[in-house]
Design a protein around this motif. Structure first.
Motif, PDB file in Angstrom:
ATOM      1  N   ARG A 292      65.191  72.375  59.713  1.00 47.87           N
ATOM      2  CA  ARG A 292      64.434  72.212  58.472  1.00 47.87           C
ATOM      3  C   ARG A 292      63.102  71.492  58.706  1.00 47.87           C
ATOM      4  O   ARG A 292      62.678  70.636  57.932  1.00 47.87           O
ATOM      5  CB  ARG A 292      65.264  71.458  57.438  1.00 47.87           C
ATOM      6  N   TRP A 293      62.410  71.895  59.781  1.00 49.03           N
ATOM      7  CA  TRP A 293      61.196  71.178  60.162  1.00 49.03           C
ATOM      8  C   TRP A 293      60.083  71.320  59.116  1.00 49.03           C
ATOM      9  O   TRP A 293      59.302  70.387  58.896  1.00 49.03           O
ATOM     10  CB  TRP A 293      60.702  71.652  61.536  1.00 49.03           C
ATOM     11  N   ARG A 294      60.030  72.481  58.446  1.00 52.44           N
ATOM     12  CA  ARG A 294      58.984  72.649  57.430  1.00 52.44           C
ATOM     13  C   ARG A 294      59.239  71.746  56.233  1.00 52.44           C
ATOM     14  O   ARG A 294      58.294  71.219  55.629  1.00 52.44           O
ATOM     15  CB  ARG A 294      58.889  74.111  56.988  1.00 52.44           C
ATOM     16  N   LEU A 295      60.483  71.553  55.869  1.00 51.08           N
ATOM     17  CA  LEU A 295      60.814  70.650  54.769  1.00 51.08           C
ATOM     18  C   LEU A 295      60.433  69.217  55.129  1.00 51.08           C
ATOM     19  O   LEU A 295      59.822  68.500  54.317  1.00 51.08           O
ATOM     20  CB  LEU A 295      62.308  70.744  54.453  1.00 51.08           C
ATOM     21  N   ILE A 296      60.777  68.787  56.346  1.00 51.21           N
ATOM     22  CA  ILE A 296      60.443  67.425  56.792  1.00 51.21           C
ATOM     23  C   ILE A 296      58.931  67.235  56.829  1.00 51.21           C
ATOM     24  O   ILE A 296      58.395  66.207  56.384  1.00 51.21           O
ATOM     25  CB  ILE A 296      61.066  67.164  58.177  1.00 51.21           C
ATOM     26  N   LYS A 297      58.241  68.239  57.367  1.00 51.65           N
ATOM     27  CA  LYS A 297      56.777  68.164  57.457  1.00 51.65           C
ATOM     28  C   LYS A 297      56.154  68.033  56.074  1.00 51.65           C
ATOM     29  O   LYS A 297      55.241  67.217  55.853  1.00 51.65           O
ATOM     30  CB  LYS A 297      56.253  69.406  58.179  1.00 51.65           C
ATOM     31  N   ASN A 298      56.623  68.809  55.116  1.00 53.67           N
ATOM     32  CA  ASN A 298      56.056  68.772  53.769  1.00 53.67           C
ATOM     33  C   ASN A 298      56.378  67.475  53.042  1.00 53.67           C
ATOM     34  O   ASN A 298      55.559  66.973  52.270  1.00 53.67           O
ATOM     35  CB  ASN A 298      56.555  69.970  52.958  1.00 53.67           C
ATOM     36  N   ILE A 299      57.542  66.905  53.308  1.00 54.50           N
ATOM     37  CA  ILE A 299      57.870  65.606  52.725  1.00 54.50           C
ATOM     38  C   ILE A 299      56.925  64.533  53.257  1.00 54.50           C
ATOM     39  O   ILE A 299      56.459  63.655  52.517  1.00 54.50           O
ATOM     40  CB  ILE A 299      59.345  65.241  53.012  1.00 54.50           C
ATOM     41  N   ILE A 300      56.620  64.597  54.558  1.00 57.48           N
ATOM     42  CA  ILE A 300      55.664  63.646  55.155  1.00 57.48           C
ATOM     43  C   ILE A 300      54.298  63.802  54.492  1.00 57.48           C
ATOM     44  O   ILE A 300      53.629  62.807  54.168  1.00 57.48           O
ATOM     45  CB  ILE A 300      55.561  63.874  56.681  1.00 57.48           C
ATOM     46  N   PHE A 301      53.877  65.053  54.265  1.00 57.05           N
ATOM     47  CA  PHE A 301      52.598  65.301  53.603  1.00 57.05           C
ATOM     48  C   PHE A 301      52.592  64.698  52.195  1.00 57.05           C
ATOM     49  O   PHE A 301      51.596  64.087  51.767  1.00 57.05           O
ATOM     50  CB  PHE A 301      52.339  66.813  53.519  1.00 57.05           C
ATOM     51  N   MET A 302      53.689  64.849  51.483  1.00 56.39           N
ATOM     52  CA  MET A 302      53.769  64.328  50.117  1.00 56.39           C
ATOM     53  C   MET A 302      53.737  62.807  50.102  1.00 56.39           C
ATOM     54  O   MET A 302      53.105  62.195  49.230  1.00 56.39           O
ATOM     55  CB  MET A 302      55.036  64.872  49.445  1.00 56.39           C
ATOM     56  N   VAL A 303      54.381  62.186  51.084  1.00 50.66           N
ATOM     57  CA  VAL A 303      54.350  60.725  51.180  1.00 50.66           C
ATOM     58  C   VAL A 303      52.934  60.243  51.489  1.00 50.66           C
ATOM     59  O   VAL A 303      52.445  59.264  50.898  1.00 50.66           O
ATOM     60  CB  VAL A 303      55.342  60.235  52.255  1.00 50.66           C
ATOM     61  N   LEU A 304      52.256  60.924  52.415  1.00 49.01           N
ATOM     62  CA  LEU A 304      50.881  60.550  52.751  1.00 49.01           C
ATOM     63  C   LEU A 304      49.956  60.751  51.556  1.00 49.01           C
ATOM     64  O   LEU A 304      49.018  59.968  51.355  1.00 49.01           O
ATOM     65  CB  LEU A 304      50.394  61.376  53.948  1.00 49.01           C
ATOM     66  N   ALA A 305      50.192  61.805  50.774  1.00 48.36           N
ATOM     67  CA  ALA A 305      49.388  62.028  49.571  1.00 48.36           C
ATOM     68  C   ALA A 305      49.573  60.878  48.585  1.00 48.36           C
ATOM     69  O   ALA A 305      48.606  60.391  47.978  1.00 48.36           O
ATOM     70  CB  ALA A 305      49.779  63.356  48.922  1.00 48.36           C
ATOM     71  N   PHE A 306      50.811  60.428  48.435  1.00 46.46           N
ATOM     72  CA  PHE A 306      51.090  59.302  47.539  1.00 46.46           C
ATOM     73  C   PHE A 306      50.422  58.030  48.064  1.00 46.46           C
ATOM     74  O   PHE A 306      49.856  57.247  47.292  1.00 46.46           O
ATOM     75  CB  PHE A 306      52.602  59.095  47.420  1.00 46.46           C
ATOM     76  N   PHE A 307      50.453  57.835  49.381  1.00 48.05           N
ATOM     77  CA  PHE A 307      49.787  56.688  49.997  1.00 48.05           C
ATOM     78  C   PHE A 307      48.288  56.749  49.751  1.00 48.05           C
ATOM     79  O   PHE A 307      47.648  55.740  49.404  1.00 48.05           O
ATOM     80  CB  PHE A 307      50.080  56.669  51.498  1.00 48.05           C
ATOM     81  N   GLY A 308      47.704  57.949  49.926  1.00 42.42           N
ATOM     82  CA  GLY A 308      46.272  58.113  49.689  1.00 42.42           C
ATOM     83  C   GLY A 308      45.907  57.861  48.238  1.00 42.42           C
ATOM     84  O   GLY A 308      44.868  57.256  47.942  1.00 42.42           O
ATOM     85  N   MET A 309      46.747  58.318  47.316  1.00 42.79           N
ATOM     86  CA  MET A 309      46.477  58.098  45.901  1.00 42.79           C
ATOM     87  C   MET A 309      46.513  56.609  45.567  1.00 42.79           C
ATOM     88  O   MET A 309      45.607  56.090  44.900  1.00 42.79           O
ATOM     89  CB  MET A 309      47.504  58.845  45.051  1.00 42.79           C
ATOM     90  N   CYS A 310      47.535  55.919  46.025  1.00 44.01           N
ATOM     91  CA  CYS A 310      47.670  54.482  45.715  1.00 44.01           C
ATOM     92  C   CYS A 310      46.519  53.670  46.311  1.00 44.01           C
ATOM     93  O   CYS A 310      45.924  52.814  45.633  1.00 44.01           O
ATOM     94  CB  CYS A 310      49.009  53.960  46.232  1.00 44.01           C
ATOM     95  N   SER A 311      46.191  53.952  47.573  1.00 44.00           N
ATOM     96  CA  SER A 311      45.104  53.200  48.205  1.00 44.00           C
ATOM     97  C   SER A 311      43.769  53.537  47.569  1.00 44.00           C
ATOM     98  O   SER A 311      42.924  52.647  47.371  1.00 44.00           O
ATOM     99  CB  SER A 311      45.068  53.487  49.711  1.00 44.00           C
ATOM    100  N   GLY A 312      43.581  54.804  47.214  1.00 43.33           N
ATOM    101  CA  GLY A 312      42.332  55.198  46.569  1.00 43.33           C
ATOM    102  C   GLY A 312      42.165  54.558  45.202  1.00 43.33           C
ATOM    103  O   GLY A 312      41.074  54.084  44.854  1.00 43.33           O
ATOM    104  N   VAL A 313      43.229  54.530  44.420  1.00 41.20           N
ATOM    105  CA  VAL A 313      43.183  53.893  43.104  1.00 41.20           C
ATOM    106  C   VAL A 313      42.917  52.396  43.247  1.00 41.20           C
ATOM    107  O   VAL A 313      42.126  51.808  42.490  1.00 41.20           O
ATOM    108  CB  VAL A 313      44.508  54.140  42.338  1.00 41.20           C
ATOM    109  N   TYR A 314      43.558  51.782  44.230  1.00 42.59           N
ATOM    110  CA  TYR A 314      43.379  50.348  44.459  1.00 42.59           C
ATOM    111  C   TYR A 314      41.918  50.000  44.737  1.00 42.59           C
ATOM    112  O   TYR A 314      41.348  49.088  44.113  1.00 42.59           O
ATOM    113  CB  TYR A 314      44.262  49.904  45.627  1.00 42.59           C
ATOM    114  N   TYR A 315      41.295  50.738  45.668  1.00 39.03           N
ATOM    115  CA  TYR A 315      39.912  50.431  46.024  1.00 39.03           C
ATOM    116  C   TYR A 315      38.935  50.855  44.925  1.00 39.03           C
ATOM    117  O   TYR A 315      37.883  50.226  44.751  1.00 39.03           O
ATOM    118  CB  TYR A 315      39.547  51.094  47.350  1.00 39.03           C
ATOM    119  N   ALA A 316      39.286  51.895  44.142  1.00 43.91           N
ATOM    120  CA  ALA A 316      38.442  52.273  43.018  1.00 43.91           C
ATOM    121  C   ALA A 316      38.445  51.182  41.947  1.00 43.91           C
ATOM    122  O   ALA A 316      37.400  50.853  41.371  1.00 43.91           O
ATOM    123  CB  ALA A 316      38.928  53.598  42.419  1.00 43.91           C
ATOM    124  N   ILE A 317      39.604  50.599  41.701  1.00 45.39           N
ATOM    125  CA  ILE A 317      39.700  49.514  40.725  1.00 45.39           C
ATOM    126  C   ILE A 317      38.930  48.278  41.212  1.00 45.39           C
ATOM    127  O   ILE A 317      38.245  47.602  40.429  1.00 45.39           O
ATOM    128  CB  ILE A 317      41.179  49.170  40.441  1.00 45.39           C
TER     129      ILE A 317
END
Length: 466
Positions: free
Chosen positions: A433-458
């Motif tokens: 299930r490597w594609r599932l694992i890979k996509n979950i990692i992408f989703m986690v990184l997207a969430f990390f990018g959103m949180c850090s981006g919102v933090y620095y924007a604020i």
């Protein structure tokens, strides 16, 4: 050996020619019948009727312009946050992530097109159809998926155009004030209203094919800016010792680095319109338009970031052009080139929100009035974008940073990964299930990018950044 006279030779030649014509006709008929064979797999590209299709070069120029914006001028500051080595490796990795996210989005779109016998689908339509054909428990969210994607794309691109108007007016004020200082006493809205006139004219270009010259000019001006900036970067760079620069600045700088590079490089909003404007299947794959374009983009981002921080060190400004000497002709040319690049970028970015609105209202309007309706719609949206620029002023950039942090990471990484999971649900996810694992990692990184981006924007909005 029998000897043929001239008459026999002519007859033989005639027979040979006619035989070749019959054979060619037979082969042609076979090809046509094969294309019309209902049992053959549906190929979306064979059924696209695009009035002004984009070729390899046109699509390449658009993609480069899409991801190669003024955000690249902030990459040296991102390297300052991460360090030379971390920044170098990190920029390449983020670029590869963005490229892969586009790949899986286009593949998901093509998969749905083949299942539904549809020639092309936009980003929002792809999201809706993928969810609609996915697991039964998720199908009720199909309409929401489309609304979310359309809302995000509209907000990002429409506000980006407003910021572009602000950026152009500020750049022109700096340039003109060097020779005519009185311009600084003009009301803030004066230059924006002057800029509005050419924007209203150029904003009437409707086809992506006809926007290629605009993207070409914008790319050319950005390359000129990079060339001049590179000139100042290399000036005296031999005197800089690598020991004076940080190779890894620490964990604290990673969120700022990641969000800056991701939001600067991300341009997924115009990818599907560009792909849908092509009638040949060389957009993805190797070689393909996307891979060539992203290779250029990643190379430029990495080079500008590395050299900018290596040259200016801790004095690296938020925008690298601010490190250029004032009242120096090449530096002034660079400032003018950036303003021109942003002006011509306006039309390509404007294509996304106007396309979203037009797709909602055009079928409620008689076809005979489509032309005048397009003119009115485009003019109204440009006037509103300019009005927002006048009302928001320089602080408007802080708003789009916040909205971009929410939607760019979501639409650029999270949604494509999520859509691939749904599209592959019935077929499986590969070995272990490597594609599932890979996509979950992408989703986690997207969430990390959103949180850090919102933090620095604020922090920017509150005035707590450097």
């Amino acid at each position: 050996m029998a000897v043929l006279d001239k008459k026999d030779t002519n007859n033989s030649t005639t027979i040979l020619i006619k035989s070749n014509e019959v054979l060619s006709t037979f082969r042609s008929s076979l090809g046509k019948s094969k294309k019309k064979d209902p049992s053959a797999p549906y190929n979306p590209y064979d059924h696209r009727e695009v009035e002004h299709p984009n070729g390899f070069l046109g699509a390449f120029i658009h993609i480069v312009k899409t991801s190669l914006g003024t955000g690249i001028l902030a990459i040296p500051r991102a390297f300052k946050s991460a360090g030379l080595l971390v920044g170098f490796i990190g920029t390449i990795l983020v670029g590869l992530m963005c490229t892969h996210a586009i790949h899986i989005l286009v593949k998901a779109s093509q998969k749905v097109c083949r299942k539904t016998n549809t020639p092309s689908l936009g980003y929002a339509e792809t999201a809706e159809e993928v969810v609609k054909l996915g697991p039964r428990s998720l199908r009720r969210f199909a309409r929401f998926s489309r609304i979310f994607v359309e809302g995000g794309l509209f907000a990002i691109h429409f506000l980006a155009d407003s910021v572009y108007v602000v950026f152009i007016s500020i750049s022109l004020t700096k340039l003109i004030s060097a020779s005519y200082p009185d311009i600084e006493s003009w009301p803030d809205y004066s230059l924006k209203l002057i800029i509005l006139i050419p924007l209203l004219i150029c904003g009437q270009v409707r086809e992506l094919k006809h926007l290629v010259p605009f993207s070409f000019i914008a790319n050319l001006m950005l390359l000129l800016t990079f060339g001049i900036t590179g000139y100042y970067m290399f000036m005296g760079i031999g005197d800089v010792k690598i020991e004076e620069r940080s190779l890894a600045a620490g964990i604290a700088g990673i969120p700022s680095f990641f969000s800056t590079v991701l939001f600067s490089m991300e341009g997924i909003g115009t990818i599907m319109p560009v792909e849908n404007s092509m009638t040949t299947s060389n957009f993805i794959g190797c070689p393909g338009v996307l891979n060539f374009a992203m290779a250029v983009i990643i190379t430029l981002y990495t080079s500008i970031g590395f050299l900018g921080y290596y040259k200016f060190g801790e004095e690296t400004a938020a925008t690298i052009t601010s490190n250029l000497p004032t009242k120096d002709l090449p530096a002034e040319i660079a400032q003018a080139a950036v303003a021109i690049a942003v002006f011509f970028s306006f039309m390509l970015v404007f294509y996304v929100p106007v396309d979203i609105v037009w797709s909602k209202i055009k079928y409620r309007i008689p076809e005979s009035r489509w032309n005048i309706s397009q003119i009115i719609l485009r003019s109204t949206m440009i006037i509103i974008a300019t009005g927002i620029a006048i009302a928001g002023g320089e602080n408007l950039g802080l708003l789009i940073d916040l909205i971009g942090a929410i939607f760019l990471s979501t639409l650029g990484l999270f949604v494509p990964a999520f859509l691939e999971i749904i599209a592959d649900w019935d077929e499986g996810f590969g070995v272990l299930r490597w594609r599932l694992i890979k996509n979950i990692i992408f989703m986690v990184l997207a969430f990390f990018g959103m949180c850090s981006g919102v933090y620095y924007a604020i922090l920017d909005i509150m005035g707590l950044t450097e």
